[in-house]
Structures are given as structure tokens and as C-alpha cells.
Design a protein around this motif. Sequence first.
Motif: not given
Length: 394
Positions: A18, A22, A168, A172
Amino acid sequence: MLQPLHDIRVLDLSRVYAGPVGAMTLGDMGADVIRVEPPGGSDSLREWGPFKNGESTYYLSANRNKRSITLNLKTEEGKKLFLDLVEKSDVVIENFKSGTMEKLGLNYEILKEKNKGIIVCSVTGFGQNGPLGLLPGFDPVIQAMSGLMDVTGAPNGEATKVGIPIADIITSVYVALGIVAAIRQRDLTGEGQYIDMSLLDVQVSSMANVATAYLNTGMISVRKGNQHNNVAPYQLFQTADFPIMICAGNDHLFRKLSHALDHPEWGSDERFLTNNDRKQHEEELVDLIEEVLATRMSSEWVEIISKAKVPVGRVNNIQQALEQDQVIARGGIETVPHATGEVKLLASPLRHSGLNIQTKFGPPTLGQHNQEVFEELLRIGEEELSALSKNNVI
């Protein structure tokens, strides 16, 4: 053309999925993302196969557009170097267990003293407070606890997780969105802030219509397999060879589907006039549709139904999905440079007319950019770097 985040620097302390994805999304938008791991590494994702030239393909999927350094935050010298980097950065992303950054002496309050504009994003399973705040939470656990697994799977089968780490992945997106919003707010106020991102918060919020149905009517959705709880016909249907997904999401689409299947009379049948009618007689309707679909191959039906402008698609495996003309035409796959040779990756799905979203370089190997980053940002020379390495600081 300048990228939108060309002047933003991100220190990415996160691991697994995650947080790293991101950060990668920010890198796609031009941010200088510096991945920070201890000497020897800390990301278990590197150990998950399959592998390409010794590199985990799972790791590759989460770490393009980053540079990599090693830094031991448990040493005083390592902490000092990190704080020096914070002074020259805009964002810190971390996904340690709640309280870890405080134990390291690197919590938000301390980082803010070094750089009042710093934005810190903590990504955890359950957030920084609440009765579960100190517990770890991996994606499948979040899928289970959020209610997602209970509405996924066959009606008479067991609760089923989604085939990708969906909690996840959605988190993100919020990591990147939350950070961009914080950057924009800093433009207005000059102040940074702390972002408390929780996988459970995100996945519960993603329960959308299922959650709203319960909150407002008390309805607890049940597993419907490939059918829809509220719409019909909206499911997987078997053809003469392979199954196809058909989504006639409103009365108009249903009438168009009826014509495509050469049964226009269904559109005026009292049992099927409205979506509510079709849901009440769903079993009868499904039998009628499947009887017709069994007469032709999936490729024929996809062509016929597509021409009628009704949403339809064959169930593809990953090879078939990636080899679709549409995916290729949209540039969904790219070949990027890597320390071990070129690797193929999925491209960013962002398509902007003027934002210059691009992949500049592939995922880094551990510590690949130590000399480059420390010399560029902190003016540390080769001799000092050698000493830091010898002392297990980098």
C-alpha cells in the motif's frame, strides 16, 4: 514539459504494497521518490516470487520511479542523516507498526521541528488509535474484517478473498490522493501535516452500496457469486465454449440486449419490464438467456452484444487480458530499464492531456543510489560513505 510534482521529494520508508505503490504513483507524477531501507533490506516483498534475473516481480510491480538508499535508523548517525534528508524533503511515507516511529525518535512532532512543511503519511492496518491500533493487519485480514469476503464467492460456498491485494491497492490510491491534497493545502498555509491512513478505514469505506443498503434498510447482502444483489441481468453467462460477463444495468440496456439475442419480446414481457421485475423473476430470465447463449461461441456473442452497445466481455486469464488490442492501444504495458536488464511493467493508468505522466526508470535494487543521493543532497563524499558503510550506518 515539467511534471506536476517535479519539485517534490518523498522519503519512502514503507514496505510491501500500500505505501510503496502510493509512493510510486507520486513518482509517476514527477516526485523524486527515495526509498529508504536498512542495510540488508527490510521489505519481505523482495522474497516473493516469481523472479526475473533474481528480482521479485512482486517487488518490481510496486517500485518504479524511485531511487534506493540504505540507512540504519537505529543508529544515532543514521537518524541524524535521515533528519538531514527530511530537511530537504516534502513527504515521508512509513508503514511501521503504530508507535515505531516514536520509539525511533522520529515521530511527526520531531520531524516537524526539522521541517515545518513536512507531510508525514503513516499507513497501518487499523490506524493510530482505537482498540486495534497497535495490531498488524495484512490485506486478507482486512478483506475479512471489512465485510468484503462475506459478499464475495459462490452463494453456497465459503467467503472468498479477491484474487489481488485489493485493500492494499485501494489504500495506495488514497495514500497518493491524501498526500497531493496535503501538498495543495501546504501551498495555501505553509504548514505540513500528519496523515493517518488505515487499511480497514479504506476498505470499509469501499463497501459502498453494500454498506449503504445495511445502514439505511438493515439489509445484509449475501454472496451472489457472479450475480448482482440489486440488478438483473448482471452476471456471468455460459456460452457454447467460454463464459462471458453481461451487464444490462438498466431497462434500456435490457431491451437492447433482448434485441441482440433475437428475443425483442422480452423487453415488453411483464415479468421483465423493470429492474425490480427482473430481480423478482431472475431465475426464469437467466434460464432464457443461457438457453440462447448456448447456441454460439463466446467470441460471436461478444461481437453481437458489443454492437448493440451493451456492456459485455469474455473472462480472460492474465495473458489474454494483457494481449487485448485495447490494452496495447492504450499503452498499458511498458518496457523500462533496470539494473539487471530491461523489465516489463504495467504502465500508470493516468492519462492526462497536460500532466506528463511517465516512467523515468525502473524499480531500484537495494542501495543502488547510495552514492548518488548522499552526495547530491548531503554533500557526503566517497571516503565518508565508505566509513558509514563499514559502521553499518548505510
